[in-house]
Design an enzyme around this catalytic site. Structure first.
Site, PDB file in Angstrom:
ATOM      1  CE  LYS B 181      -2.025   2.505   3.063  1.00 43.30           C
ATOM      2  NZ  LYS B 181      -1.849   3.939   2.469  1.00 43.30           N
ATOM      3  N   GLY B 233       6.963   4.613   8.576  1.00 44.93           N
ATOM      4  CA  GLY B 233       6.115   5.355   8.823  1.00 44.93           C
ATOM      5  C   GLY B 233       6.218   5.994  10.012  1.00 44.93           C
ATOM      6  CD  GLU B 236       1.260   6.410  18.830  1.00 52.25           C
ATOM      7  OE1 GLU B 236       1.910   7.140  19.432  1.00 52.25           O
ATOM      8  OE2 GLU B 236       0.634   5.712  19.182  1.00 52.25           O
ATOM      9  N   GLY B 238       3.457   2.887  13.745  1.00 49.09           N
ATOM     10  CA  GLY B 238       4.311   1.708  14.184  1.00 49.09           C
ATOM     11  C   GLY B 238       3.967   0.996  15.701  1.00 49.09           C
ATOM     12  CD  GLU B 255      12.969   3.780   8.241  1.00 45.40           C
ATOM     13  OE1 GLU B 255      12.867   4.705   9.281  1.00 45.40           O
ATOM     14  OE2 GLU B 255      13.315   4.312   7.200  1.00 45.40           O
ATOM     15  CB  CYS B 289      12.645   8.517   8.877  1.00 44.93           C
ATOM     16  SG  CYS B 289      13.221   7.400   7.685  1.00 44.93           S
ATOM     17  CD  GLU B 386      10.082  11.865  12.377  1.00 44.45           C
ATOM     18  OE1 GLU B 386       9.287  11.321  12.472  1.00 44.45           O
ATOM     19  OE2 GLU B 386      11.057  11.465  11.551  1.00 44.45           O
TER      20      GLU B 386
END
Lengths: 284, 474
Positions: B181, B233, B236, B238, B255, B289, B386
Site C-alpha cells: 500500500k 512511517g 505512533e 508503528g 522503520e 526520517c 519529529e
C-alpha cells in the site's frame, strides 16, 4: 551423639550482584517431585522487577564496553564454576523429578553451553558484521551492538533452558532481567551463586523467582527495557506481553517450542543485537 | 552576492497521467467502489482519481498474492526470480526520467533530487537484490533459507518509489509475494511501477498494489492471510501495528521516526559541515526520517558556524519542484504543512529564536521556508519531536561526552552525524551513538548495499545489504 542437622539454604533473589529477599516479604513454597518442602523461595514483586531493571541498566554500558575477549573469559569462567558445583546441580535437578542420568546429562549440557557461547563473544561481529561495497567514495561498515537491557521469561527447563536463554543475551554485551521457571526456580538461584563467583559484574544478570504471570507483564511494559524474550511464557501471556512491549517498541522474541539440547545456532544472539552502519568519505 | 536564475523547468510532456487509476491485483488493474484524489502539492492541481481499496479489495489482493506464492513464485528457482528483478531494474532505468518527473509532480520534491537521488537508488536497489535471489544459501541465514510467504507492506509519502523498492526488491528476491500500500498522497509512481511489473511479464499476483489511506493499511496489516508486515512511517502507527501483530505468527519490521543529532566539533571543516547540515535537514524538504534535525555544535564555533549556515540558507532556492535549479520543493500536503507550522510556532512560544531567509513563496501550493531555531533547550518540543519539515533546531555542547549525552537523549535512534577532523574521535563517537546509521563527515547517504534501520523507538529490522534479507527469510 545425634546425627548432624543439615544447614538449609535460604533461596533469595539475585539483583545487582546481591541476594536480597523480595521487598514484598512474600515467598512461594517449592516442593520436590514427591511433595516434600524444599524451600520458601522469594516471590518477587513489581518493585523487585523495577530494582532489577535499574541494576541491569546501570551495568549495561560497562559490560558492553568490555572487550569480547574479556566477556568470553568471564563466560568460560561461569562454565568452570558450574563444573565445580556439578553434584549440587544434579541433586537440585533430581528434586525437580529428573532421574539421575537425565539430571547429570542436563548439567553437562548446561556447562558445555556456557563454553559454546563463551567462544562467540569475540566472533559474532565477524559473522554478522560487514564492510559494505557502496557505489561511491565511502568506507561503509556494519557492526552488531547489544540492544541494551533484555527481559527474559525463562523456560521450564530449569537449568539447560535457563542457561540457553541467558548466555546468548549477555555474551554480546546486553544485560538481563530474568524471570526464572515458575515450577523449578531453585536451580536459577543456585546458578546466581555461580554467576556471583565468576567475575560477572553485578547487574549483568538479575534473577527473579515468583509468578510469571505477575512479573512478566511488568517487564514487558517497563520503559527502560529494550527487548524481551518470551521463551517461557504460555501463549496468552506472551500475547499480552507482546502488546505491552509495543509501547516502547521493544524487540520481542516469541516463545517457540524448542529442544534445548539441539544446536542453538546464532538466532538467540542476533535477536538482541542492533546493526550499526557507519559511513566515512574516502579521500586525501 | 546573489545570482539571478532563469527558470529551467523540466518538461512534463514525458509523463502521461491518466484521469483515473484502479488497483493492481493479480496482474490487472481493477476498479474499486470508492476513490480519492491525488494532487500536486506545488499547485494543488488534481492529478488523478485513485481507487481506494476496501477490506474486500485487500482480501482479493492477499488471495492473489497467496496463489502466486504457492503456484509460481515460491517454487521458482532463484536464478529465474533474479532475471525478473533484473528486468524490472532495467525497465526502471529506461523509464527513469519519466518516473522522476512523476515523482516530483505527485510528491513535491525537487526534480534534481528525484532525478539524481531517488531514481538511481530505486534501480540500484532492484539490481542489488536481483543478484541475491540465487545466492541466498550463502547469505548466512542457513543452508536452505525459505521465504515467509505473503508480505503486507505499507510505505510513506516522502520517498514513494524508493520506499517501494526497499520493500519489494528484497521480498521478491527471497521468494515472497507482496501486497503493497503506497501512501495516500503519493500513489502515482507505485501505479507506474505496477505497469512496469506487467511490462516485465512478472507473473500475476506476485506484486499487488492497493491504494488507499489508513483504513486500507489497517485492513492489510491485520489481514490473517499475510505472513509478514513491513512498515515505514510514524512511530505512533508503528506502535499500533506492533500491538496488532502481537499474538500472531506474523513477522514484523518497522522503520519509524527519528530526531537525529548532527554533531559539529570545533576542528571540523566548517564549510563542509555547513553543506552537510543543509543536506541533512533541507534535503527533501526535511521529509526524511533520518534527517539531521538537531544540530549540536561545539560552543566555541557555534556563532561562526551559525553565521555561515544562515548565509548558505539564504542561497537556497525554494519553489517549483520541476525547476532544475530548485533546492527545496513543496511540502507534501496541507496536513503536513500545518503540523510543521504548529511545531515551529511552539518553538517560538517556548522561547527559541526562529530565523528563515527572506524568500518568496508561491501563492498556491504548500510551502515552508528553510528555517533554523537557535537558543533551543533540550526540553523544547522542537528538540524532542519529529517535525518532518525543513526546520532545524540548534543546540550547543562543550565536551564529546556532553555531545553523546545530548545526542542519545531521545527515544529515537535512527541516525546521527559527526563532523570532526580527528579520526579517533569519530570512532569514539560512533561507538557511543545509539543510532542505526552514523554518517561521519557526510550525511544522508544511501546505498542498496548499506543496511539502514533504527535503534530504540525508531523501529527494528534492517533494509538494505545482506542484513535486509533477514526480514524476508525463515
Amino acid at each position: 551423639m545425634s546425627e548432624r542437622l543439615s544447614v538449609r539454604k535460604t533461596y533469595k533473589l539475585f539483583i545487582g550482584g546481591a541476594f536480597p529477599r523480595s521487598e514484598s516479604g512474600r515467598t512461594v513454597i517449592v516442593n520436590d517431585a514427591k511433595g516434600r518442602l524444599l524451600a520458601n523461595a522469594a516471590r518477587a514483586s513489581r518493585k523487585d522487577v523495577r530494582d532489577a531493571v535499574v541494576a541491569a541498566r546501570k551495568a549495561q554500558s560497562g559490560w558492553a564496553a568490555r572487550t569480547g575477549y574479556n566477556r568470553g573469559q568471564i563466560l568460560y569462567r561461569i562454565a568452570e564454576m558450574l563444573e565445580g558445583r556439578r553434584g549440587q546441580f544434579v541433586e537440585e535437578l533430581r528434586d525437580t523429578g529428573l532421574g539421575k542420568a537425565a539430571a547429570a546429562a542436563e548439567v553437562d549440557a548446561a556447562i558445555d553451553r556456557w563454553v559454546w557461547y563463551a567462544g562467540w563473544a569475540d566472533k559474532i561481529a565477524q559473522v554478522t558484521g560487514s564492510a559494505n561495497a557502496v557505489s561511491g567514495p565511502f568506507f561503509n561498515f556494519s557492526t552488531p551492538e547489544p540492544t541494551g537491557v533484555v527481559g527474559v521469561v525463562a523456560p521450564d527447563s530449569p537449568l539447560l533452558g535457563l542457561v540457553s536463554v541467558i548466555a546468548p543475551v549477555i555474551v554480546t554485551g546486553n544485560t538481563a532481567v530474568v524471570v526464572a521457571s515458575e515450577p523449578g526456580p531453585l536451580p536459577a538461584i543456585t546458578l546466581a551463586e555461580v554467576l556471583a563467583t565468576s567475575d560477572v559484574p553485578g547487574g549483568v544478570v538479575n534473577l527473579l523467582t515468583g509468578h510469571r504471570a505477575e512479573l512478566a507483564p511488568w517487564l514487558a511494559s517497563h520503559q527502560d527495557v529494550n527487548a524481551i524474550d518470551l521463551a517461557g511464557a504460555p501463549d496468552d501471556l506472551a500475547a499480552d506481553c507482546a502488546r505491552a512491549a509495543a509501547d516502547n517498541l521493544k524487540r520481542v522474541r516469541r516463545p517457540a517450542a524448542g529442544d534445548w539440547t539441539a544446536d542453538p545456532g546464532t538466532a538467540r544472539m542476533t535477536a538482541f543485537l542492533e546493526t550499526k552502519t557507519v559511513w566515512h568519505p574516502v579521500g586525501v | 552576492m546573489s545570482f539571478e536564475y532563469a527558470p529551467a523547468p523540466e518538461s512534463r510532456a514525458i509523463v502521461d497521467i491518466k484521469p483515473s487509476y484502479g488497483l493492481f491485483v493479480d496482474g490487472e488493474f481493477v476498479e474499486a467502489k470508492r476513490s480519492f484524489k491525488t494532487i500536486n502539492p506545488a499547485t494543488e492541481e488534481v492529478l488523478a482519481e485513485v481507487a481506494e481499496a476496501s477490506a474486500d479489495d485487500v482480501d482479493r489482493a492477499v488471495a492473489a498474492a497467496r496463489r502466486a506464492y504457492d503456484a509460481v513464485w515460491g517454487p521458482m528457482p532463484g536464478t529465474e526470480r533474479a532475471k525478473y528483478l533484473f528486468r524490472i531494474a532495467r525497465l526502471i532505468q529506461e523509464r527513469s526520467r519519466e518516473l522522476a518527473v512523476l515523482e516530483s509532480i505527485d510528491n513535491g520534491k525537487p526534480i534534481r533530487e528525484s532525478r539524481d537521488v531517488d531514481l538511481p537508488l530505486v534501480a540500484a536497489h532492484f539490481f542489488y537484490y536481483a543478484g541475491w535471489a540465487d545466492k541466498l544459501a550463502y547469505a548466512g541465514f542457513g543452508a536452505d533459507p525459505r521465504p515467509l510467504g505473503v508480505a503486507g507492506q505499507v510505505i510513506p509519502w516522502n520517498f514513494p518509489l524508493l520506499m517501494l523498492a526497499w520493500k519489494i526488491a528484497p521480498a521478491l528476491a527471497c521468494g515472497n509475494t507482496v501486497v503493497l500500500k503506497p501512501a495516500e498522497t503519493t500513489p502515482l509512481t507505485a501505479l507506474a511501477f505496477a505497469e512496469i511489473c506487467a511490462q516485465a511479464e512478472l507473473p500475476p499476483g506476485v506484486v499487488n498494489i492497493v491504494t488507499g489511506a489508513g483504513e486500507t493499511g489497517r485492513a492489510l496489516v491485520e489481514h490473517p492471510g499475510i505472513d509478514k508486515v513491513a512498515f515505514t512511517g510514524s512511530t505512533e502507527v508503528g506502535r499500533q501495528i506492533a500491538r496488532s501483530v502481537a499474538g500472531t505468527d506474523k513477522r514484523l519490521t518497522l522503520e519509524l521516526g527519528g530526531k537525529a543529532a548532527n554533531i559539529v566539533f570545533d576542528d571540523a571543516p566548517l564549510d563542509q559541515a555547513v553543506e552537510g547540515i543543509v543536506n541533512g535537514i533541507f534535503f527533501n524538504q526535511g521529509h526524511v526520517c533520518c534527517a539531521g534535525s538537531r544540530l549540536l555544535v561545539q560552543e566555541s564555533v557555534a556563532e561562526e558556524l551559525l553565521d555561515r549556515l544562515k548565509a548558505r540558507m539564504a542561497t537556497l532556492r525554494v519553489g517549483d519542484p520541476l525547476d532544475k535549479n530548485t533546492d527545496v520543493g513543496a511540502i507534501n500536503s496541507a496536513a503536513q504543512l500545518s503540523k510543521i507550522r504548529e511545531l515551529s510556532d511552539s518553538g517560538e512560544a517556548e522561547g527559541a529564536t526562529r530565523w528563515a531567509p527572506a524568500c518568496e513563496l508561491p501563492e498556491r501550493g504548500f510551502w515552508f521556508p528553510p528555517t533554523v531555531f537557535t537558543g533551543v533547550a533540550a526540553s523544547h518540543r522542537i528538540a524532542r519531536e519529529e517535525i518532518f519539515g525543513p526546520v532545524l533546531s540548534a543546540l550547543t555542547f562543550r565536551t564529546p561526552a556532553e555531545a553523546i549525552e545530548k545526542a542519545n537523549n531521545t527515544p529515537y535512534g535512527l541516525s546521527a552525524g559527526i563532523w570532526t577532523d580527528k579520526g579517533s574521535r569519530i570512532l569514539w563517537m560512533a561507538e557511543r551513538l545509539r543510532a542505526g546509521v552514523v554518517w561521519a563527515n557526510t550525511f544522508n547517504k544511501f546505498d542498496p548495499a548499506s543496511p539502514f534501520g533504527g535503534y530504540k523507538e525508531s523501529g527494528f529490522g534492517r533494509e538494505g545489504g545482506r542484513h535486509g534479507l533477514e526480514a524476508y527469510l525463515r
